[in-house]
Write a protein that holds these residues in place. Structure first.
Motif, PDB file in Angstrom:
ATOM      1  N   THR A 147       0.825  -1.218   0.000  1.00  0.00           N
ATOM      2  CA  THR A 147       0.000   0.000   0.000  1.00  0.00           C
ATOM      3  C   THR A 147       0.858   1.265   0.000  1.00  0.00           C
ATOM      4  OG1 THR A 147      -0.125  -0.072   2.424  1.00  0.00           O
ATOM      5  CG2 THR A 147      -1.873  -1.168   1.193  1.00  0.00           C
ATOM      6  N   LEU A 148       2.126   1.138   0.403  1.00  0.00           N
ATOM      7  CA  LEU A 148       2.979   2.321   0.484  1.00  0.00           C
ATOM      8  C   LEU A 148       3.413   2.842  -0.884  1.00  0.00           C
ATOM      9  CD1 LEU A 148       5.251   1.277   3.497  1.00  0.00           C
ATOM     10  CD2 LEU A 148       3.314   2.855   3.518  1.00  0.00           C
ATOM     11  N   VAL A 149       3.159   2.088  -1.958  1.00  0.00           N
ATOM     12  CA  VAL A 149       3.552   2.566  -3.288  1.00  0.00           C
ATOM     13  C   VAL A 149       2.739   3.788  -3.705  1.00  0.00           C
ATOM     14  CG1 VAL A 149       4.349   0.295  -4.032  1.00  0.00           C
ATOM     15  CG2 VAL A 149       1.976   0.970  -4.453  1.00  0.00           C
ATOM     16  N   LEU A 150       1.706   4.106  -2.949  1.00  0.00           N
ATOM     17  CA  LEU A 150       0.932   5.310  -3.250  1.00  0.00           C
ATOM     18  C   LEU A 150       1.796   6.559  -3.153  1.00  0.00           C
ATOM     19  CD1 LEU A 150      -1.875   6.548  -3.836  1.00  0.00           C
ATOM     20  CD2 LEU A 150      -2.250   6.633  -1.362  1.00  0.00           C
ATOM     21  N   ILE A 151       2.864   6.500  -2.332  1.00  0.00           N
ATOM     22  CA  ILE A 151       3.724   7.663  -2.132  1.00  0.00           C
ATOM     23  C   ILE A 151       4.468   8.030  -3.410  1.00  0.00           C
ATOM     24  CG2 ILE A 151       5.762   6.373  -1.400  1.00  0.00           C
ATOM     25  CD1 ILE A 151       4.538   9.676   0.095  1.00  0.00           C
ATOM     26  N   ILE A 152       4.635   7.085  -4.335  1.00  0.00           N
ATOM     27  CA  ILE A 152       5.341   7.374  -5.584  1.00  0.00           C
ATOM     28  C   ILE A 152       4.389   7.389  -6.775  1.00  0.00           C
ATOM     29  CG2 ILE A 152       7.535   6.475  -4.749  1.00  0.00           C
ATOM     30  CD1 ILE A 152       6.969   3.894  -6.241  1.00  0.00           C
ATOM     31  N   GLY A 153       3.092   7.493  -6.503  1.00  0.00           N
ATOM     32  CA  GLY A 153       2.131   7.665  -7.582  1.00  0.00           C
ATOM     33  C   GLY A 153       1.607   6.392  -8.205  1.00  0.00           C
ATOM     34  N   LEU A 154       1.749   5.253  -7.537  1.00  0.00           N
ATOM     35  CA  LEU A 154       1.172   4.000  -8.013  1.00  0.00           C
ATOM     36  C   LEU A 154      -0.071   3.693  -7.179  1.00  0.00           C
ATOM     37  CD1 LEU A 154       4.394   1.831  -8.461  1.00  0.00           C
ATOM     38  CD2 LEU A 154       3.088   2.994 -10.238  1.00  0.00           C
ATOM     39  N   PHE A 155      -1.156   3.347  -7.839  1.00  0.00           N
ATOM     40  CA  PHE A 155      -2.438   3.168  -7.158  1.00  0.00           C
ATOM     41  C   PHE A 155      -2.745   1.672  -7.043  1.00  0.00           C
ATOM     42  CE2 PHE A 155      -2.596   7.402  -8.975  1.00  0.00           C
ATOM     43  CZ  PHE A 155      -3.099   8.153  -7.925  1.00  0.00           C
ATOM     44  N   ASP A 156      -2.390   1.126  -5.900  1.00  0.00           N
ATOM     45  CA  ASP A 156      -2.739  -0.264  -5.626  1.00  0.00           C
ATOM     46  C   ASP A 156      -4.195  -0.328  -5.175  1.00  0.00           C
ATOM     47  OD1 ASP A 156      -2.260   1.034  -3.151  1.00  0.00           O
ATOM     48  OD2 ASP A 156      -2.032  -0.914  -2.197  1.00  0.00           O
ATOM     49  N   LEU A 157      -4.593  -1.424  -4.560  1.00  0.00           N
ATOM     50  CA  LEU A 157      -5.992  -1.585  -4.166  1.00  0.00           C
ATOM     51  C   LEU A 157      -6.443  -0.477  -3.223  1.00  0.00           C
ATOM     52  CD1 LEU A 157      -8.639  -3.155  -4.008  1.00  0.00           C
ATOM     53  CD2 LEU A 157      -7.617  -4.561  -2.198  1.00  0.00           C
ATOM     54  N   LEU A 158      -5.701  -0.261  -2.131  1.00  0.00           N
ATOM     55  CA  LEU A 158      -6.093   0.779  -1.186  1.00  0.00           C
ATOM     56  C   LEU A 158      -6.008   2.164  -1.815  1.00  0.00           C
ATOM     57  CD1 LEU A 158      -6.979   1.437   1.689  1.00  0.00           C
ATOM     58  CD2 LEU A 158      -4.565   1.560   2.338  1.00  0.00           C
ATOM     59  N   GLY A 159      -4.993   2.407  -2.640  1.00  0.00           N
ATOM     60  CA  GLY A 159      -4.857   3.702  -3.282  1.00  0.00           C
ATOM     61  C   GLY A 159      -5.995   3.994  -4.240  1.00  0.00           C
ATOM     62  N   ILE A 160      -6.434   2.996  -5.011  1.00  0.00           N
ATOM     63  CA  ILE A 160      -7.509   3.209  -5.963  1.00  0.00           C
ATOM     64  C   ILE A 160      -8.834   3.386  -5.242  1.00  0.00           C
ATOM     65  CG2 ILE A 160      -8.399   0.901  -6.468  1.00  0.00           C
ATOM     66  CD1 ILE A 160      -7.136   3.288  -9.142  1.00  0.00           C
ATOM     67  N   VAL A 161      -8.992   2.726  -4.083  1.00  0.00           N
ATOM     68  CA  VAL A 161     -10.207   2.914  -3.278  1.00  0.00           C
ATOM     69  C   VAL A 161     -10.241   4.327  -2.707  1.00  0.00           C
ATOM     70  CG1 VAL A 161     -11.373   2.198  -1.162  1.00  0.00           C
ATOM     71  CG2 VAL A 161     -10.536   0.479  -2.751  1.00  0.00           C
ATOM     72  N   GLN A 162      -9.108   4.796  -2.200  1.00  0.00           N
ATOM     73  CA  GLN A 162      -9.061   6.148  -1.659  1.00  0.00           C
ATOM     74  C   GLN A 162      -9.274   7.192  -2.749  1.00  0.00           C
ATOM     75  OE1 GLN A 162      -5.208   6.036   0.285  1.00  0.00           O
ATOM     76  NE2 GLN A 162      -6.140   5.682   2.281  1.00  0.00           N
ATOM     77  N   GLN A 163      -8.795   6.916  -3.942  1.00  0.00           N
ATOM     78  CA  GLN A 163      -9.010   7.862  -5.030  1.00  0.00           C
ATOM     79  C   GLN A 163     -10.493   7.970  -5.384  1.00  0.00           C
ATOM     80  OE1 GLN A 163      -7.914   6.784  -9.041  1.00  0.00           O
ATOM     81  NE2 GLN A 163      -6.773   8.690  -9.307  1.00  0.00           N
ATOM     82  N   ALA A 164     -11.226   6.875  -5.243  1.00  0.00           N
ATOM     83  CA  ALA A 164     -12.651   6.892  -5.559  1.00  0.00           C
ATOM     84  C   ALA A 164     -13.438   7.773  -4.595  1.00  0.00           C
ATOM     85  CB  ALA A 164     -13.208   5.468  -5.532  1.00  0.00           C
ATOM     86  N   PHE A 165     -12.894   8.003  -3.396  1.00  0.00           N
ATOM     87  CA  PHE A 165     -13.603   8.855  -2.438  1.00  0.00           C
ATOM     88  C   PHE A 165     -13.688  10.295  -2.923  1.00  0.00           C
ATOM     89  CE2 PHE A 165     -11.807   5.910   1.067  1.00  0.00           C
ATOM     90  CZ  PHE A 165     -12.703   4.932   0.698  1.00  0.00           C
ATOM     91  N   ALA A 166     -12.778  10.696  -3.793  1.00  0.00           N
ATOM     92  CA  ALA A 166     -12.765  12.080  -4.279  1.00  0.00           C
ATOM     93  C   ALA A 166     -13.824  12.341  -5.337  1.00  0.00           C
ATOM     94  CB  ALA A 166     -11.383  12.430  -4.831  1.00  0.00           C
ATOM     95  N   ASP A 167     -14.496  11.307  -5.819  1.00  0.00           N
ATOM     96  CA  ASP A 167     -15.552  11.480  -6.818  1.00  0.00           C
ATOM     97  C   ASP A 167     -16.736  12.195  -6.172  1.00  0.00           C
ATOM     98  OD1 ASP A 167     -17.430  11.342  -8.799  1.00  0.00           O
ATOM     99  OD2 ASP A 167     -17.127   9.219  -9.241  1.00  0.00           O
ATOM    100  N   PRO A 168     -17.155  13.346  -6.689  1.00  0.00           N
ATOM    101  CA  PRO A 168     -18.286  14.073  -6.072  1.00  0.00           C
ATOM    102  C   PRO A 168     -19.570  13.261  -6.036  1.00  0.00           C
ATOM    103  CG  PRO A 168     -17.155  15.445  -7.694  1.00  0.00           C
ATOM    104  CD  PRO A 168     -16.592  14.077  -7.832  1.00  0.00           C
TER     105      PRO A 168
END
Length: 362
Positions: A302-323
């Protein structure tokens, strides 16, 4: 001794039953009784509302947040985003390649689990040597008529599995070599391995990933560009190999000295002693530690989010930004946590089964 006498002096059978189990495990002392009652009361307070929210009042069918009106969990959010959670930004028309690659891996591992399978060694060699090439061609493409899918489009559970599998496969043999080097009688090799292990174990993985993303390209000529995913894999493998080396070293130290002496008495060379006598016993002793390191690696992806790679947790967190889906972060975290738990629990159960099959602890 006659059969009648043997039956007369045989120890009594150990009684078992639900009441005896409850008394022995949950109510064996006043403290255990108090803790059991407190735990039951906590479950009474939390479990019914959780079931009500997650199942009874939940919304399961729909296409937008307008379909979530019951006040419970909105699993519609997970259903509409499931494809992105699994494949990231991988093109929908090419997702069959991902399914085929992981399907081949599951099939090969299942076939290897059958002990009576003929030529298991050939299948294992093909899995170790041939499967990485096949998987790369399927994931990335560029050959056999497959369209190229750049790594910045990889994400979700697919990326998590790729990072974890590559890290597990490469960190174990590198960790074994480092453990052997740390116990080497050659001062230069021993000092180099000790320095490597202690330096990498003293640095957080998030720092390693950041350095691999920013600093590693500086050591190569300008015309050479390393893919961001490749840099992350290199950092993860080098980091986890240091921890794996210490796990394996513990197993090597647990082997009695007589095993080494017996191997030397047979006239075996160093690599024959290690490969045929010592390492099989050492690795069997540290199966729990190895699997524990694998589980930690799977979660650390999950720490690969720090370098701009969206793993499972990163892609889930990105979906929260959808209005369109603001306010449904709990469902996303529950889904991600459940997926991580399934894989980690599966690895734990597999390790226990492997221990029983190898007879460790008997």
């Amino acid at each position: 001794m006659s059969d009648a006498t043997a039956r007369a002096i045989a120890p009594p059978r150990r009684r078992s039953g639900p009441l005896r189990w409850l008394r022995r495990n949950l109510f064996s002392s006043p403290l255990d009784t108090a803790l059991t009652l407190a735990a039951l009361y906590g479950l009474y307070l939390t479990l019914p509302p959780l079931v009500q929210w997650a199942f009874i009042d939940a919304d399961w069918v729909g296409t937008s947040r307008a379909d979530c009106t019951s006040g419970g969990a909105c699993w519609v959010f997970i259903a509409t985003r499931l494809e992105q959670f699994l494949y990231g930004f991988y093109p929908a028309a090419e997702q069959w390649r991902v399914n085929l690659a992981f399907g081949l891996l599951v099939f090969a591992l299942a076939a290897l689990s059958f002990h009576r399978l003929l030529r298991r060694r050939w299948l294992a060699a093909a899995l170790l040597l041939g499967y990485p090439v096949v998987a790369y061609l399927l994931f990335y493409g560029g050959a056999l008529g497959l369209a190229v899918v750049p790594t910045h489009q990889w994400g979700g559970l697919m990326l998590t599995l790729v990072l974890a599998i590559v890290g597990i496969v490469l960190a174990l043999p590198l960790g074994v070599l480092l453990a052997l080097g740390r116990r080497s009688e050659l001062p230069l090799i021993r000092a180099a391995c000790i320095t490597y292990i202690e330096v990498w174990r003293g640095v957080p993985l998030i720092t390693v990933l950041f350095m691999a993303s920013v600093m590693l390209p500086l050591f190569f000529p300008e015309e050479v560009t390393l893919d961001k995913l490749l840099r992350a894999m290199i950092g993860i493998v080098m980091f986890q190999a240091a921890y794996m080396a210490e796990v394996v070293r513990g197993g090597l130290q647990a082997i009695p000295k007589g095993q080494y002496e017996a191997a030397e008495a047979l006239g075996l060379g160093y690599w024959q002693r290690m490969g045929l006598i010592v390492l099989p016993q050492a690795l069997r002793l540290v199966i729990p530690g190895i699997v524990n390191t694998f589980i930690a690696l799977f979660k650390d992806t999950t720490l690969v989010l720090i370098i701009g790679l969206f793993d499972l947790l990163g892609i889930v967190q990105q979906a929260f930004a959808d209005p369109d889906w603001l306010g449904y972060s709990v469902e996303g975290y529950v889904f991600a946590g459940l997926v991580y738990w399934v894989f980690c629990f599966g690895m734990s159960r597999w390790s226990q089964r492997l221990e029983r099959r190898l007879g460790q602890g008997r």
